[in-house]
Design a protein around this motif. Structure first.
Motif, PDB file in Angstrom:
ATOM      1  N   GLY A  23       0.740  -1.250  -0.056  1.00  0.00           N
ATOM      2  CA  GLY A  23       0.061   0.046   0.031  1.00  0.00           C
ATOM      3  C   GLY A  23       0.880   1.407  -0.109  1.00  0.00           C
ATOM      4  N   GLY A  24       2.176   1.370   0.111  1.00  0.00           N
ATOM      5  CA  GLY A  24       2.848   2.441   0.043  1.00  0.00           C
ATOM      6  C   GLY A  24       3.008   3.220  -1.340  1.00  0.00           C
ATOM      7  N   GLY A  25       3.286   4.210  -1.414  1.00  0.00           N
ATOM      8  CA  GLY A  25       3.685   4.780  -2.571  1.00  0.00           C
ATOM      9  C   GLY A  25       3.880   6.257  -2.395  1.00  0.00           C
TER      10      GLY A  25
ATOM     11  N   GLY B 129      -2.617  14.314   0.730  1.00  0.00           N
ATOM     12  CA  GLY B 129      -3.278  13.141   0.241  1.00  0.00           C
ATOM     13  C   GLY B 129      -3.603  12.174   1.402  1.00  0.00           C
ATOM     14  N   SER B 130      -3.804  11.071   0.788  1.00  0.00           N
ATOM     15  CA  SER B 130      -4.109   9.806   1.659  1.00  0.00           C
ATOM     16  C   SER B 130      -3.505   8.360   1.260  1.00  0.00           C
ATOM     17  N   LEU B 131      -3.163   7.529   1.930  1.00  0.00           N
ATOM     18  CA  LEU B 131      -2.760   6.267   1.667  1.00  0.00           C
ATOM     19  C   LEU B 131      -3.359   5.368   2.598  1.00  0.00           C
ATOM     20  N   ARG B 132      -3.543   4.198   2.323  1.00  0.00           N
ATOM     21  CA  ARG B 132      -3.922   3.032   3.175  1.00  0.00           C
ATOM     22  C   ARG B 132      -3.015   1.800   2.926  1.00  0.00           C
ATOM     23  N   LEU B 133      -2.300   1.650   4.125  1.00  0.00           N
ATOM     24  CA  LEU B 133      -1.193   0.485   4.120  1.00  0.00           C
ATOM     25  C   LEU B 133      -2.066  -1.064   4.938  1.00  0.00           C
TER      26      LEU B 133
ATOM     27  N   LEU C 298      -3.493   0.575   8.074  1.00  0.00           N
ATOM     28  CA  LEU C 298      -3.148   1.990   8.540  1.00  0.00           C
ATOM     29  C   LEU C 298      -3.602   2.923   7.568  1.00  0.00           C
ATOM     30  N   GLN C 299      -4.623   3.681   7.951  1.00  0.00           N
ATOM     31  CA  GLN C 299      -5.323   4.772   6.989  1.00  0.00           C
ATOM     32  C   GLN C 299      -4.572   5.962   7.347  1.00  0.00           C
ATOM     33  N   MET C 300      -3.923   6.388   6.359  1.00  0.00           N
ATOM     34  CA  MET C 300      -3.148   7.740   6.621  1.00  0.00           C
ATOM     35  C   MET C 300      -3.634   8.921   5.834  1.00  0.00           C
TER      36      MET C 300
ATOM     37  N   THR D 102       7.361  -0.919   3.546  1.00  0.00           N
ATOM     38  CA  THR D 102       6.720  -0.459   2.459  1.00  0.00           C
ATOM     39  C   THR D 102       6.999   1.112   2.264  1.00  0.00           C
ATOM     40  N   GLN D 103       7.649   1.561   1.188  1.00  0.00           N
ATOM     41  CA  GLN D 103       7.843   3.131   1.200  1.00  0.00           C
ATOM     42  C   GLN D 103       6.716   4.062   1.181  1.00  0.00           C
ATOM     43  N   VAL D 104       6.851   5.068   1.831  1.00  0.00           N
ATOM     44  CA  VAL D 104       5.901   6.036   1.667  1.00  0.00           C
ATOM     45  C   VAL D 104       6.617   7.413   1.648  1.00  0.00           C
ATOM     46  N   THR D 105       6.232   8.185   0.362  1.00  0.00           N
ATOM     47  CA  THR D 105       7.090   9.263   0.210  1.00  0.00           C
ATOM     48  C   THR D 105       5.796  10.380  -0.073  1.00  0.00           C
ATOM     49  N   VAL D 106       6.000  11.358   0.505  1.00  0.00           N
ATOM     50  CA  VAL D 106       5.053  12.593   0.508  1.00  0.00           C
ATOM     51  C   VAL D 106       5.605  13.717   0.014  1.00  0.00           C
ATOM     52  N   SER D 107       5.436  14.082  -1.461  1.00  0.00           N
ATOM     53  CA  SER D 107       6.167  15.300  -1.970  1.00  0.00           C
ATOM     54  C   SER D 107       5.244  15.655  -3.106  1.00  0.00           C
ATOM     55  N   SER D 108       5.253  17.077  -3.376  1.00  0.00           N
ATOM     56  CA  SER D 108       4.816  17.579  -4.496  1.00  0.00           C
ATOM     57  C   SER D 108       5.583  17.523  -5.665  1.00  0.00           C
TER      58      SER D 108
END
Length: 119
Positions: free
Chosen positions: A6-8, A14-18, A78-80, A113-119
């Motif tokens: 679920g990473g990305g 924004g939102s992500l769900r792991l 994990l809902q982020m 799992t990698q989570v990257t938050v970037s514009s």
């Protein structure tokens, strides 16, 4: 074993769900949780949930992240929401598992799992 997904890459806000599913010869699972490790930093607890559903969150994610579990599927989520650049990290799931025929709960880790938050 634990398999996380679920990473990305997501934009700020924004939102992500792991998801993290446990598999194998499982008798029962006690606490489950998510940790994260950013470059150059120590691994830290993000959120944890007991078998009864009690939860605990790091102060930095309270109100934005929600941990939940499906005991029938041996899966923790994990809902982020409202993600920030400082949430960027490798996220690891963790679970205390008692195997069939075993007597103790042993901590297992997912692969990250990698989570990257970037514009």
């Amino acid at each position: 074993q634990l398999q996380a997904s679920g990473g990305g890459l997501v934009q700020p806000g924004g939102s992500l769900r792991l998801s993290c599913a446990a598999s194998g010869s499982i008798f029962s699972i006690n606490d489950m949780g998510w940790y994260r490790q950013a470059p150059g930093k120590q691994r830290e607890l993000v959120a944890a949930i007991t078998s009864g559903g009690n939860t605990n969150y790091a102060d930095s994610v309270k109100g934005r992240f929600t941990i939940s579990r499906d005991n029938a599927k041996n899966t923790v989520y994990l809902q982020m929401n409202s993600l920030k650049p400082e949430d960027t990290a490798v996220y690891y799931c963790n679970a205390d598992i008692r195997s069939r025929g075993g007597y103790f709960y042993i901590p297992y880790w997912g692969q990250g799992t990698q989570v990257t938050v970037s514009s």
